[in-house]
Design an enzyme around this catalytic site. Structure first.
Site, PDB file in Angstrom:
ATOM      1  N   TYR A  32      71.555  36.023  55.424  1.00 33.11           N
ATOM      2  CA  TYR A  32      71.152  35.269  56.617  1.00 33.11           C
ATOM      3  C   TYR A  32      71.990  35.676  57.819  1.00 33.11           C
ATOM      4  O   TYR A  32      73.004  36.380  57.692  1.00 33.11           O
ATOM      5  CB  TYR A  32      71.260  33.756  56.365  1.00 33.11           C
ATOM      6  N   ARG A  51      74.146  43.866  60.950  1.00 32.64           N
ATOM      7  CA  ARG A  51      74.868  43.273  59.818  1.00 32.64           C
ATOM      8  C   ARG A  51      73.883  42.742  58.777  1.00 32.64           C
ATOM      9  O   ARG A  51      74.104  42.868  57.573  1.00 32.64           O
ATOM     10  CB  ARG A  51      75.789  42.147  60.308  1.00 32.64           C
ATOM     11  N   ARG A 100      62.055  33.041  36.003  1.00 36.32           N
ATOM     12  CA  ARG A 100      63.460  33.019  36.401  1.00 36.32           C
ATOM     13  C   ARG A 100      64.211  34.002  35.527  1.00 36.32           C
ATOM     14  O   ARG A 100      64.494  33.735  34.360  1.00 36.32           O
ATOM     15  CB  ARG A 100      64.051  31.615  36.256  1.00 36.32           C
ATOM     16  N   HIS A 102      67.401  37.093  35.881  1.00 38.31           N
ATOM     17  CA  HIS A 102      68.426  37.482  36.843  1.00 38.31           C
ATOM     18  C   HIS A 102      68.165  38.832  37.523  1.00 38.31           C
ATOM     19  O   HIS A 102      68.450  39.005  38.701  1.00 38.31           O
ATOM     20  CB  HIS A 102      69.796  37.528  36.162  1.00 38.31           C
ATOM     21  N   LYS A 149      76.978  38.531  53.966  1.00 33.42           N
ATOM     22  CA  LYS A 149      76.598  37.216  54.507  1.00 33.42           C
ATOM     23  C   LYS A 149      75.478  36.635  53.644  1.00 33.42           C
ATOM     24  O   LYS A 149      74.297  36.595  54.025  1.00 33.42           O
ATOM     25  CB  LYS A 149      76.193  37.337  55.986  1.00 33.42           C
ATOM     26  N   GLU A 182      90.131  33.761  56.075  1.00 33.99           N
ATOM     27  CA  GLU A 182      89.365  33.302  57.236  1.00 33.99           C
ATOM     28  C   GLU A 182      89.240  31.795  57.122  1.00 33.99           C
ATOM     29  O   GLU A 182      90.038  31.158  56.428  1.00 33.99           O
ATOM     30  CB  GLU A 182      88.004  34.017  57.297  1.00 33.99           C
ATOM     31  N   LEU A 206      84.204  37.743  56.140  1.00 34.89           N
ATOM     32  CA  LEU A 206      82.959  38.171  56.770  1.00 34.89           C
ATOM     33  C   LEU A 206      83.305  38.974  58.031  1.00 34.89           C
ATOM     34  O   LEU A 206      84.159  38.539  58.810  1.00 34.89           O
ATOM     35  CB  LEU A 206      82.118  36.950  57.159  1.00 34.89           C
TER      36      LEU A 206
HETATM   37  N1  PLP Z   1      83.302  33.778  58.442  1.00 34.37           N
HETATM   38  C1  PLP Z   1      82.403  33.049  57.771  1.00 34.37           C
HETATM   39  C2  PLP Z   1      82.657  32.719  56.345  1.00 34.37           C
HETATM   40  C3  PLP Z   1      81.229  32.605  58.414  1.00 34.37           C
HETATM   41  O1  PLP Z   1      80.330  31.877  57.735  1.00 34.37           O
HETATM   42  C4  PLP Z   1      81.041  32.913  59.782  1.00 34.37           C
HETATM   43  C5  PLP Z   1      79.849  32.464  60.495  1.00 34.37           C
HETATM   44  O2  PLP Z   1      78.964  31.865  59.956  1.00 34.37           O
HETATM   45  C6  PLP Z   1      82.018  33.669  60.438  1.00 34.37           C
HETATM   46  C7  PLP Z   1      83.127  34.096  59.735  1.00 34.37           C
HETATM   47  C8  PLP Z   1      81.857  34.036  61.884  1.00 34.37           C
HETATM   48  O3  PLP Z   1      80.842  35.022  62.019  1.00 34.37           O
HETATM   49  P1  PLP Z   1      80.053  35.210  63.371  1.00 34.37           P
HETATM   50  O4  PLP Z   1      81.063  35.439  64.424  1.00 34.37           O
HETATM   51  O5  PLP Z   1      79.206  36.406  63.114  1.00 34.37           O
HETATM   52  O6  PLP Z   1      79.262  33.963  63.596  1.00 34.37           O
END
Ligand code: PLP
Length: 285
Positions: A32, A51, A100, A102, A149, A182, A206
């Site tokens: 997403y 991305r 279902r 995997h 993501k 993060e 991320l």
């Molecule tokens: N880290 C995580 C785990 C996130 O879910 C997000 C945004 O949803 C970010 C960092 C920040 O990413 P972005 O700047 O692309 O929104």
């Protein structure tokens, strides 16, 4: 009324239906994005779509859409939902299977879903009106592929809840070596003696688009020093400033960490400069 996009059509949200056999529903098997738009102006559309494509390539979802096709969906959603300050949520799951099982199925068309939701107005680089954030911390117990993501967000949801339950806006995450990764839905930064430090890109975080844009703007400006490096718990506890960034929060100043003031407990001067530069440059991405 909220207008959404599902597969090939725009429709009222109440009319959007997917099968319970969709692998996004059963396995969290999808990718997403969230792209911010302020008064119809998008921030980081190209990097967000890139991305998402990288994520789909990494997990083997085949969807042959170029930037122009995504732009048409995104801009139509903005128009149909009245402009303003919107986050555009894009979601591609592997699709609906008859069983279902995997393993990735053959010949299943991905499910594409997109909707718009209201986000706060863009940040203004003004200490008097900026929203301040409180965060707590916990061990990062998510998986080892945080660079993807994925729509499978239970780990992030549980970490966010850890902060929310204690009246915090976010939770900073630390790996088993007590190094900052993060936050549950944001990238994280510290400032010490005027120098900004943020963890490097790897499988633990991320690759945030706000991070990408901010670091590029700061590098081009050149007046603030930025280090992409390991940041320890000790450094976070003794930081002059802490920030978190995301598409809907931009550069968010954190004034309380684990119940203690960050620096002097007030928004810092380095944040002011960074957010001002971000505000001035973000629409170039
Ligand atoms: N880290 C995580 C785990 C996130 O879910 C997000 C945004 O949803 C970010 C960092 C920040 O990413 P972005 O700047 O692309 O929104």
């Amino acid at each position: 009324m909220s207008i959404v996009f599902l597969n090939d059509a725009f429709m009222p949200m109440e009319e959007a239906k997917i099968s319970p056999m969709d692998r996004g529903f059963l396995f969290g098997d999808g990718i997403y994005e969230v792209i911010p738009s302020y008064d119809t102006k998008l921030v980081g559309f190209g990097p967000h779509i890139d991305r998402m494509q990288e994520g789909m390539d990494l997990i083997g979802i085949k969807l042959d859409w170029d930037h122009a096709k995504w732009a048409q969906v995104v801009n139509t959603l903005i128009e149909k939902n009245g402009g303003g300050n919107l986050g555009i949520y894009l979601h591609v799951s592997r699709g609906t299977d008859s069983k279902r099982f995997h393993a990735y199925p053959d010949n299943v068309a991905p499910t594409v879903y997109a909707f718009a939701f209201e986000i706060p107005p863009a940040n203004v680089a003004d200490k008097a009106i900026a929203k301040t954030y409180k965060v707590n911390s916990t061990e990062d117990l998510r998986w080892k592929r945080c660079h993807i993501k994925s729509t499978a967000l239970l780990g992030n949801v549980m970490h966010f809840q850890h902060g929310f339950a204690e009246g915090c806006n976010e939770t900073l995450l630390f790996n088993a070596n007590n190094e900052l990764t993060e936050a549950s839905a944001c990238n994280a930064y510290i400032v010490k003696d005027g120098v900004i430090a943020t963890p490097p890109l790897d499988n633990q975080i991320l690759p945030g688009i706000t991070r990408l844009i901010l670091l590029d703007i700061l590098a081009k400006d050149g007046s603030l020093k930025v280090e992409e490096r390991v940041v320890t718990m000790d450094e976070v506890e003794n930081a002059d400033e802490i920030w978190v960034t995301s598409s809907s929060k931009e550069v968010a100043p954190v004034v309380e960490f684990n119940g203690k003031p960050v620096g002097d407990g007030k928004i810092g001067d380095v944040w002011l400069k960074a957010q001002a530069l971000y505000s001035a440059g973000k629409y170039n991405y």
